[in-house]
Design an enzyme around this catalytic site. Structure first.
Site, mmCIF file in Angstrom:
data_model
loop_
_atom_site.group_PDB
_atom_site.id
_atom_site.type_symbol
_atom_site.label_atom_id
_atom_site.label_comp_id
_atom_site.label_asym_id
_atom_site.label_seq_id
_atom_site.Cartn_x
_atom_site.Cartn_y
_atom_site.Cartn_z
ATOM 1 N N SER A 35 4.368 1.476 1.842
ATOM 2 C CA SER A 35 3.650 0.988 0.720
ATOM 3 C C SER A 35 2.206 0.713 1.245
ATOM 4 O O SER A 35 1.128 0.980 0.760
ATOM 5 C CB SER A 35 4.011 -0.032 -0.155
ATOM 6 N N GLY A 90 2.303 0.891 8.946
ATOM 7 C CA GLY A 90 2.613 -0.547 8.364
ATOM 8 C C GLY A 90 3.684 -1.237 9.394
ATOM 9 O O GLY A 90 4.112 -0.445 10.354
ATOM 10 N N ALA A 91 4.296 -2.308 9.033
ATOM 11 C CA ALA A 91 5.352 -2.676 9.551
ATOM 12 C C ALA A 91 6.255 -3.600 8.878
ATOM 13 O O ALA A 91 5.508 -4.126 7.775
ATOM 14 C CB ALA A 91 4.994 -3.490 10.961
ATOM 15 N N GLY A 104 11.949 -0.063 7.493
ATOM 16 C CA GLY A 104 12.537 -0.652 6.156
ATOM 17 C C GLY A 104 12.522 0.758 5.047
ATOM 18 O O GLY A 104 13.266 0.770 4.267
ATOM 19 N N GLU A 111 7.967 7.614 13.089
ATOM 20 C CA GLU A 111 6.889 6.746 13.581
ATOM 21 C C GLU A 111 6.934 6.521 14.811
ATOM 22 O O GLU A 111 5.641 6.357 15.431
ATOM 23 C CB GLU A 111 7.245 5.622 12.625
ATOM 24 N N LYS A 129 4.400 -10.369 6.674
ATOM 25 C CA LYS A 129 5.011 -9.743 7.762
ATOM 26 C C LYS A 129 4.943 -10.534 9.225
ATOM 27 O O LYS A 129 5.544 -10.120 10.052
ATOM 28 C CB LYS A 129 4.248 -8.240 8.077
HETATM 29 O O1 LIG Z 1 10.124 3.111 7.633
HETATM 30 C C1 LIG Z 1 9.120 2.592 7.037
HETATM 31 C C2 LIG Z 1 8.033 1.993 7.887
HETATM 32 O O2 LIG Z 1 8.384 1.666 9.181
HETATM 33 C C3 LIG Z 1 7.050 1.051 7.246
HETATM 34 O O3 LIG Z 1 5.871 1.188 7.701
HETATM 35 C C4 LIG Z 1 7.637 -0.239 7.115
HETATM 36 O O4 LIG Z 1 8.785 -0.373 6.374
HETATM 37 C C5 LIG Z 1 6.659 -1.203 6.036
HETATM 38 O O5 LIG Z 1 6.492 -0.561 4.896
HETATM 39 P P1 LIG Z 1 5.695 -1.521 3.775
HETATM 40 O O6 LIG Z 1 4.356 -1.226 4.219
HETATM 41 O O7 LIG Z 1 6.044 -0.591 2.390
HETATM 42 O O8 LIG Z 1 6.206 -2.882 3.770
#
Ligand SMILES: O=C[C@H](O)[C@H](O)[C@H](O)COP(=O)(O)O
Length: 260
Positions: A35, A90-91, A104, A111, A129
């Site tokens: 996201s 993202g992370a 996630g 990635e 985070k």
């Molecule tokens: O597999 C998904 C990635 O590693 C995302 O970057 C990570 O889960 C963070 O996602 P979000 O920005 O939705 O919290």
């Protein structure tokens, strides 16, 4: 974008906007998944439309590839790009050394490959985070479908010797069936609660037969951009072996919110 955005979405947006401003004409850019990364892709698309920014994007999932094309970013494959100037992603968690948990959304395999083939990896995140110790977020481990229950058993046995607080391992589901990644694999989620030695765990996990890649990113991230719901942005940079901190106001944050 607008007033209805929640503070958390605003935080993600300002982090994404700040990081997307690091992209320069002619760059080959790794485009993360999730996201927060989706905001970054939209911000880059806006720059392509408004400024005529010329970049080539290497997406880390089919979701991101679809969005990038939709917003007008030229998409190429990693092997066509060869090496990238920058990856923005993202992370799920980051610690004081800028080590990460990712995956996630089940995209950590692509990635990690893309980030590892980049001069620089910038992570964009909201303040939730940031953690003192990695592990509260379940650690995703991509495994091949063949014999995944046996692989889970081997992972559980391996965890007995590791410095972690929890040892539950679950298969990620999509309804009644195991979740399937872009590479056709499954994901084991490791509920470790606290990881004492992420570096060691990352190495050991990948030695278990059937494991393709784990979601620990050790010494890969160079910068974390943390957005706040009020438009403030903090930067953490690995420089000269230590993490430097910087903070700034997004003076025009209200206008930026209206742009997207
Ligand atoms: O597999 C998904 C990635 O590693 C995302 O970057 C990570 O889960 C963070 O996602 P979000 O920005 O939705 O919290």
């Amino acid at each position: 974008m607008s007033a209805e955005l929640s503070p958390i979405e605003k935080a993600k947006f300002v982090a994404a906007k700040r990081a997307s401003d690091m992209v320069e004409n002619g760059m080959k850019v790794g485009l993360g998944t999730g996201s927060t990364a989706a905001w970054m892709v939209r911000c880059l698309g806006e720059r392509v439309r408004q400024e005529g920014l010329k970049i080539k994007g290497v997406p880390t999932s089919t979701r991101t590839a679809d969005l990038a094309r939709e917003v007008g970013i030229e998409v190429i494959a990693l092997d066509e790009a060869g090496w990238l100037d920058l990856t923005i992603d993202g992370a799920d968690e980051f610690d004081a050394e800028l080590n990460l948990i990712k995956g996630g959304g089940g995209a950590h395999l692509q990635e990690k490959i893309v980030a590892s083939a980049s001069d620089r990896m910038v992570v964009i995140a909201d303040p939730a985070k940031e953690v003192a110790h990695l592990g509260a977020f379940p650690l995703p481990v991509e495994v091949i479908p063949f014999g995944w229950k046996t692989t889970r058993k081997l992972v559980e046995e391996m965890l007995e010797g590791m410095d972690v607080l929890g040892r539950d391992v679950t298969i990620r589901m999509n309804g009644a069936m195991p979740f399937v990644t872009d590479e056709g694999n499954h994901i084991l989620d490791l509920h470790l609660l606290r990881i004492g030695n992420p570096r060691q765990l990352a190495l050991v996990l990948n030695q278990v037969p059937g494991v393709v890649e784990n979601g620990l990113f050790i010494d890969i991230c160079d910068t974390v951009v943390i957005g706040h719901g009020d438009g403030r942005v903090e930067l953490r940079d690995v420089a000269a072996g230590s993490v430097q901190q910087d903070s700034m106001e997004f003076a025009e944050s209200e206008n930026l919110f209206k742009d997207v």
